[in-house]
Scaffold this motif. Structure first.
Motif, PDB file in Angstrom:
ATOM      1  N   VAL A 108       4.383 -16.458  16.098  1.00  0.00           N
ATOM      2  CA  VAL A 108       3.813 -17.580  17.179  1.00  0.00           C
ATOM      3  C   VAL A 108       3.908 -18.795  16.561  1.00  0.00           C
ATOM      4  O   VAL A 108       3.806 -18.942  15.230  1.00  0.00           O
ATOM      5  CB  VAL A 108       2.255 -16.968  17.208  1.00  0.00           C
ATOM      6  CG1 VAL A 108       1.527 -18.112  17.992  1.00  0.00           C
ATOM      7  CG2 VAL A 108       2.147 -15.742  17.850  1.00  0.00           C
ATOM      8  N   TYR A 109       4.197 -19.881  17.435  1.00  0.00           N
ATOM      9  CA  TYR A 109       4.530 -21.156  16.869  1.00  0.00           C
ATOM     10  C   TYR A 109       3.563 -22.224  17.786  1.00  0.00           C
ATOM     11  O   TYR A 109       3.281 -21.978  18.684  1.00  0.00           O
ATOM     12  CB  TYR A 109       6.163 -21.490  17.210  1.00  0.00           C
ATOM     13  CG  TYR A 109       7.063 -20.528  16.627  1.00  0.00           C
ATOM     14  CD1 TYR A 109       7.335 -21.238  15.113  1.00  0.00           C
ATOM     15  CD2 TYR A 109       7.409 -19.385  17.146  1.00  0.00           C
ATOM     16  CE1 TYR A 109       8.425 -20.261  14.449  1.00  0.00           C
ATOM     17  CE2 TYR A 109       8.376 -18.691  16.309  1.00  0.00           C
ATOM     18  CZ  TYR A 109       8.686 -19.046  15.108  1.00  0.00           C
ATOM     19  OH  TYR A 109       9.761 -18.443  14.422  1.00  0.00           O
ATOM     20  N   MET A 110       3.570 -23.237  17.063  1.00  0.00           N
ATOM     21  CA  MET A 110       2.856 -24.501  17.664  1.00  0.00           C
ATOM     22  C   MET A 110       3.554 -25.658  17.543  1.00  0.00           C
ATOM     23  O   MET A 110       4.176 -25.989  16.459  1.00  0.00           O
ATOM     24  CB  MET A 110       1.371 -24.416  17.006  1.00  0.00           C
ATOM     25  CG  MET A 110       0.531 -25.716  17.657  1.00  0.00           C
ATOM     26  SD  MET A 110      -1.105 -26.011  16.757  1.00  0.00           S
ATOM     27  CE  MET A 110      -1.707 -24.592  16.462  1.00  0.00           C
ATOM     28  N   GLN A 149       5.703 -31.965  15.574  1.00  0.00           N
ATOM     29  CA  GLN A 149       5.921 -31.275  14.612  1.00  0.00           C
ATOM     30  C   GLN A 149       5.840 -29.810  15.156  1.00  0.00           C
ATOM     31  O   GLN A 149       5.314 -29.676  16.002  1.00  0.00           O
ATOM     32  CB  GLN A 149       4.999 -31.084  13.443  1.00  0.00           C
ATOM     33  CG  GLN A 149       4.766 -32.554  12.860  1.00  0.00           C
ATOM     34  CD  GLN A 149       3.626 -33.499  13.683  1.00  0.00           C
ATOM     35  OE1 GLN A 149       2.465 -32.986  14.361  1.00  0.00           O
ATOM     36  NE2 GLN A 149       3.951 -34.871  13.633  1.00  0.00           N
ATOM     37  N   MET A 150       6.748 -29.088  14.305  1.00  0.00           N
ATOM     38  CA  MET A 150       6.508 -27.523  14.803  1.00  0.00           C
ATOM     39  C   MET A 150       6.034 -26.822  13.508  1.00  0.00           C
ATOM     40  O   MET A 150       6.224 -26.954  12.386  1.00  0.00           O
ATOM     41  CB  MET A 150       8.014 -26.947  15.028  1.00  0.00           C
ATOM     42  CG  MET A 150       7.698 -25.409  15.250  1.00  0.00           C
ATOM     43  SD  MET A 150       9.365 -24.456  15.547  1.00  0.00           S
ATOM     44  CE  MET A 150       9.695 -25.339  17.206  1.00  0.00           C
ATOM     45  N   TYR A 151       4.756 -25.599  13.949  1.00  0.00           N
ATOM     46  CA  TYR A 151       4.267 -24.925  12.819  1.00  0.00           C
ATOM     47  C   TYR A 151       4.345 -23.634  13.262  1.00  0.00           C
ATOM     48  O   TYR A 151       4.620 -23.294  14.395  1.00  0.00           O
ATOM     49  CB  TYR A 151       2.820 -25.453  12.850  1.00  0.00           C
ATOM     50  CG  TYR A 151       2.536 -26.706  12.679  1.00  0.00           C
ATOM     51  CD1 TYR A 151       2.092 -27.455  11.373  1.00  0.00           C
ATOM     52  CD2 TYR A 151       2.379 -27.598  13.613  1.00  0.00           C
ATOM     53  CE1 TYR A 151       2.094 -28.676  11.116  1.00  0.00           C
ATOM     54  CE2 TYR A 151       2.274 -29.188  13.445  1.00  0.00           C
ATOM     55  CZ  TYR A 151       2.074 -29.577  12.104  1.00  0.00           C
ATOM     56  OH  TYR A 151       1.812 -30.772  11.705  1.00  0.00           O
ATOM     57  N   LYS A 166       3.752 -25.972   8.376  1.00  0.00           N
ATOM     58  CA  LYS A 166       4.438 -26.705   9.041  1.00  0.00           C
ATOM     59  C   LYS A 166       5.942 -26.324   8.664  1.00  0.00           C
ATOM     60  O   LYS A 166       6.586 -26.161   7.544  1.00  0.00           O
ATOM     61  CB  LYS A 166       4.248 -28.209   8.490  1.00  0.00           C
ATOM     62  CG  LYS A 166       5.375 -29.108   9.151  1.00  0.00           C
ATOM     63  CD  LYS A 166       5.018 -30.596   8.673  1.00  0.00           C
ATOM     64  CE  LYS A 166       5.865 -31.580   9.405  1.00  0.00           C
ATOM     65  NZ  LYS A 166       5.651 -33.025   9.066  1.00  0.00           N
ATOM     66  N   LEU A 167       6.732 -26.269   9.817  1.00  0.00           N
ATOM     67  CA  LEU A 167       8.174 -25.890   9.586  1.00  0.00           C
ATOM     68  C   LEU A 167       9.110 -26.944   9.470  1.00  0.00           C
ATOM     69  O   LEU A 167      10.240 -26.926   8.698  1.00  0.00           O
ATOM     70  CB  LEU A 167       8.764 -24.987  11.105  1.00  0.00           C
ATOM     71  CG  LEU A 167       8.082 -23.584  11.043  1.00  0.00           C
ATOM     72  CD1 LEU A 167       8.546 -22.738  12.363  1.00  0.00           C
ATOM     73  CD2 LEU A 167       8.376 -22.733   9.668  1.00  0.00           C
TER      74      LEU A 167
END
Length: 185
Positions: free
Chosen positions: A147-149, A158-160, A171-172
């Motif tokens: 699951v990503y946000m 930002q992608m988490y 944080k990715l």
């Protein structure tokens, strides 16, 4: 199959609950509401006299008074995530404007609420993502069983990744470093 939407409600009046603080600030009084219907073209807000799937839902479903872990002036920008379709728990991720005076700058953080009865009732969980900058407009999705946000950070996207869904995120990467407000990906 029914369509459901979470909406941010901007009101010219303030939502007030007994023994609760008044929600709102110079940006307005924001709260989160729920509408439903047979498809996206036939949506309506639930009401007491409408005998349908959600007769007990009242709008707004929550406002800043539901937030218990920070001093909030409003909630906005909701995103509904249904990990098992319409079965099981429903999650709402949304901006919480944290107005705690100890912050260098009042800014948005991402909060989460859950419904275990298909949207009839909602329980605020907590702030699930906070950074030293403004966060808003979360989008949550699943990819390859993770699951990503993606969140708007005003100066970048930002992608988490969820490390303990729905409460912890890592944080990715920064996806884009341009100034966007409420982008949809």
């Amino acid at each position: 199959m029914r369509a459901m939407l979470l909406l941010t409600i901007l009101s010219s009046c303030l939502f007030v609950f007994s023994s609760a603080k008044i929600c709102g600030d110079s940006e307005g009084a924001w709260a989160i509401g729920f509408v439903y219907g047979k498809d996206p073209f036939h949506m309506h807000a639930p009401n007491r006299n409408h005998n349908d799937t959600y007769p007990c839902v009242r709008n707004p479903i929550f406002d800043c008074n539901a937030v218990t872990d920070v001093v909030a002036s409003f909630v906005a920008d909701p995103f509904m995530y249904l990990p098992n379709g319409t079965h099981g728990k429903w999650y709402a991720f949304f901006e919480v404007k944290n107005t705690d005076g100890s912050l260098r700058r009042r800014h948005g953080q991402i909060g989460c609420a859950v419904s275990e009865d298909k949207g009839h009732t909602w329980k605020y969980l907590q702030i699930v993502l906070k950074m030293p900058f403004h966060l808003a407009y979360p989008h949550v999705f699943e990819y390859k069983n993770e699951v990503y946000m993606i969140s708007d950070g005003w100066s970048n996207l930002q992608m988490y990744k969820a490390t303990n869904f729905p409460l912890q995120w890592t944080k990715l990467k920064d996806l884009h470093k341009l100034h966007y407000i409420d982008p949809t990906i």
